[in-house]
Motif scaffolding. Structure first.
Motif, short mmCIF file in Angstrom:
data_model
loop_
_atom_site.label_atom_id
_atom_site.label_comp_id
_atom_site.label_asym_id
_atom_site.label_seq_id
_atom_site.Cartn_x
_atom_site.Cartn_y
_atom_site.Cartn_z
N LEU A 68 0.84 -1.20 0.00
CA LEU A 68 0.00 0.00 0.00
C LEU A 68 0.87 1.24 0.00
N THR A 69 0.30 2.37 -0.39
CA THR A 69 1.05 3.62 -0.45
C THR A 69 0.52 4.60 0.60
N GLY A 70 1.44 5.38 1.14
CA GLY A 70 1.08 6.40 2.13
C GLY A 70 0.82 5.81 3.50
N TYR A 71 0.59 6.68 4.47
CA TYR A 71 0.22 6.30 5.83
C TYR A 71 1.29 5.43 6.50
N GLY A 72 2.53 5.61 6.12
CA GLY A 72 3.61 4.83 6.70
C GLY A 72 3.84 3.49 6.05
N CYS A 73 3.10 3.17 4.98
CA CYS A 73 3.27 1.90 4.27
C CYS A 73 4.41 2.02 3.26
N ALA A 74 5.03 0.89 2.96
CA ALA A 74 6.26 0.91 2.15
C ALA A 74 6.00 1.23 0.68
N GLY A 75 4.83 0.90 0.16
CA GLY A 75 4.54 1.19 -1.24
C GLY A 75 5.34 0.35 -2.22
N THR A 76 5.62 -0.91 -1.88
CA THR A 76 6.37 -1.78 -2.78
C THR A 76 5.46 -2.30 -3.89
N ASN A 77 6.09 -2.97 -4.85
CA ASN A 77 5.29 -3.59 -5.90
C ASN A 77 4.74 -4.93 -5.42
N MET A 107 -5.97 -3.84 6.52
CA MET A 107 -5.43 -2.56 6.07
C MET A 107 -5.90 -2.23 4.66
N THR A 108 -5.97 -3.22 3.79
CA THR A 108 -6.44 -2.96 2.43
C THR A 108 -7.88 -2.47 2.44
N ALA A 109 -8.72 -3.04 3.31
CA ALA A 109 -10.11 -2.60 3.39
C ALA A 109 -10.19 -1.13 3.78
N VAL A 110 -9.39 -0.73 4.77
CA VAL A 110 -9.40 0.67 5.21
C VAL A 110 -8.80 1.56 4.13
N HIS A 111 -7.69 1.13 3.55
CA HIS A 111 -6.99 1.93 2.54
C HIS A 111 -7.86 2.13 1.29
N ARG A 112 -8.56 1.10 0.90
CA ARG A 112 -9.33 1.15 -0.35
C ARG A 112 -10.72 1.75 -0.17
N TYR A 113 -11.34 1.52 0.98
CA TYR A 113 -12.75 1.88 1.14
C TYR A 113 -13.02 2.83 2.30
N GLY A 114 -12.00 3.14 3.10
CA GLY A 114 -12.23 3.96 4.27
C GLY A 114 -12.27 5.45 3.96
N SER A 115 -12.76 6.22 4.93
CA SER A 115 -12.77 7.68 4.82
C SER A 115 -11.37 8.20 5.14
N PRO A 116 -11.06 9.44 4.78
CA PRO A 116 -9.75 10.01 5.16
C PRO A 116 -9.50 9.94 6.66
N GLU A 117 -10.53 10.18 7.44
CA GLU A 117 -10.36 10.13 8.90
C GLU A 117 -10.06 8.72 9.38
N LYS A 119 -8.61 6.33 7.63
CA LYS A 119 -7.25 6.01 7.20
C LYS A 119 -6.22 6.64 8.12
N ASP A 120 -6.41 7.91 8.45
CA ASP A 120 -5.46 8.60 9.32
C ASP A 120 -5.42 7.98 10.72
N GLU A 121 -6.57 7.52 11.18
CA GLU A 121 -6.63 6.97 12.55
C GLU A 121 -5.97 5.61 12.66
N TRP A 122 -6.16 4.75 11.65
CA TRP A 122 -5.76 3.37 11.82
C TRP A 122 -4.52 2.95 11.02
N LEU A 123 -4.37 3.39 9.79
CA LEU A 123 -3.33 2.83 8.94
C LEU A 123 -1.91 3.06 9.45
N PRO A 124 -1.54 4.26 9.92
CA PRO A 124 -0.16 4.42 10.41
C PRO A 124 0.17 3.49 11.57
N ARG A 125 -0.76 3.31 12.49
CA ARG A 125 -0.51 2.43 13.64
C ARG A 125 -0.50 0.96 13.24
N MET A 126 -1.30 0.62 12.26
CA MET A 126 -1.30 -0.77 11.79
C MET A 126 -0.03 -1.08 11.01
N ALA A 127 0.49 -0.12 10.28
CA ALA A 127 1.72 -0.33 9.52
C ALA A 127 2.91 -0.62 10.43
#
Length: 390
Positions: A68-77, A107-117, A119-127
């Motif tokens: 995944l990209t952003g939110y502290g994720c590595a963004g690899t292929n 994380m993919t569910a939040v990244h793909r379908y979540g609201s900006p709020e 994503k900001d709340e959960w994705l960085p801590r999950m990463a």
């Protein structure tokens, strides 16, 4: 031919970029040093004794949501993520599942379908592994047919109230947030459910004979009240959770190639050192025929995984490609593991060797995230245009 790389006989890894090799090696080194020495004991105990510590280490390694990209994720292929799955499952399927559920499902569910709020709340801590997630789709009476789920979400003023049960949920009892899918009057929707919410409980499933180095739970939602903004705004209908499952299935395509590789490597070493009738059993024709079949399966699985990974990175992979990979590679890995068990003889049933552990783990992997029958029908539909599911 002495000294050939048996688990990469066709030198598939030569097709990797420098960055992909670096990721492969980093995960392999970490898994070999931090996970492999303990996994037999974890399997024997039927649990992961320190999931929070494990999550912190894997988070520092950067494998959670690494595609995944952003939110502290590595963004690899996609290929890099697949390689990470391969190296983790070469140690144990439960460890790849730990990472897959966190990154490819929750994380993919939040990244793909979540609201900006959200994503900001959960994705960085999950990463980073500071927060753990699980994915609640399967139910006791709804496995291969998730559209028949009984979990319901109803509106009550501005809130949502959820009732139902989810089954076979990896990380369920240790998660901080559950992605729960429920039927509503508007169709199937996804919800972010903090596990501290009143009415939510998770019961660990014991007495498993497979995937024992993993925590599996039943989720119970009894009048779980959530605010209106707990819904995943972009997730409408069954296609949303199924798209997340496709991401996780892709990781399995690579992961089981790692399990098969581990069984082949162990079998070659064992056969060369196990002496019967005054010579190593590796010198007998039947043993060499078994090893040759295993070699073919392992390397076919590697080629399949890499090809689907390249298609995915080019934006050309479909869910049917992923079904092809899961069906073919799980079957191949099961054949390899069963043959490895036979080569190890009586020793093969002990945890001193990895083969029986991989063999029984693959029984779970063959079932979850789409059974062989489901993937066969997916391919049949792709070939004929006719749906045989109903």
């Amino acid at each position: 031919m002495i000294g050939i790389n048996a688990h990469d006989f066709l030198e598939v890894d030569r097709e990797l970029s420098d960055e992909e090799r670096a990721i492969r090696d980093a995960v392999r080194d970490y898994a070999g040093a931090e996970l492999l020495p303990h996994v037999a004991d974890w399997f024997d105990a039927g649990t992961l004794p320190d999931p929070r510590g494990l999550a912190k280490g894997l988070g520092k390694l950067g494998v959670f949501g690494m595609h995944l990209t952003g939110y502290g994720c590595a963004g690899t292929n996609a290929v890099s993520y697949g390689l990470a799955c391969r190296e983790l499952e070469a140690v144990d399927s439960g460890l790849r599942s730990f990472v897959s559920v966190q990154g490819s499902l929750a994380m993919t569910a939040v990244h793909r379908y979540g609201s900006p709020e959200q994503k900001d709340e959960w994705l960085p801590r999950m990463a980073t592994g500071d927060a753990l997630g699980c994915f609640g789709l399967t139910e006791p009476d709804s496995g291969s047919d998730p559209g028949s789920m009984r979990t319901r979400a109803r509106r009550d003023g501005d809130d949502w109230v959820l009732d139902g049960t989810k089954m076979w949920i990896t990380n369920g009892s240790v998660a901080d947030v559950a992605i729960v899918w429920a039927a509503t009057d508007e169709g199937i929707r996804g919800f972010l459910v903090p596990t501290s919410t009143p009415g939510f409980s998770a019961n660990v499933i014991h007495k498993k004979l497979s995937l024992r180095a993993s925590i599996t739970s039943e989720l119970v939602l009894d009048g779980v009240r959530l605010p209106g903004d707990a819904i995943l705004p972009g997730a409408e209908g069954l296609k949303a959770p199924l798209s997340c499952l496709s991401e996780a299935r892709y990781g399995i395509v690579w992961g089981v190639a790692g399990a098969a590789r581990a069984c082949l490597t162990a079998s070659i070493d064992y056969a060369k050192h196990r002496v019967q009738f005054d010579r190593p059993i590796a010198g007998f024709q039947l043993t060499q025929a078994k090893l040759a079949d295993m070699l073919v399966d392992v390397n076919h699985a590697m080629m399949t995984a890499l090809r689907i990974g390249r298609l995915k990175d080019e934006g050309l992979a479909t869910h049917a490609h992923v079904s092809f990979g899961k069906l073919a590679n799980v079957r191949a890995a099961q054949r390899v593991a069963a043959t490895a068990r036979s080569i190890h003889g009586a020793n093969g049933i002990t945890l001193e060797y990895p083969v029986m552990r991989h063999m029984v783990n693959l029984e779970t992997v063959a079932t979850y995230e789409g059974t062989a029958e489901v993937h066969a029908l997916t391919l049949g539909r792709a070939l004929t245009g006719l749906d045989a599911f109903r």
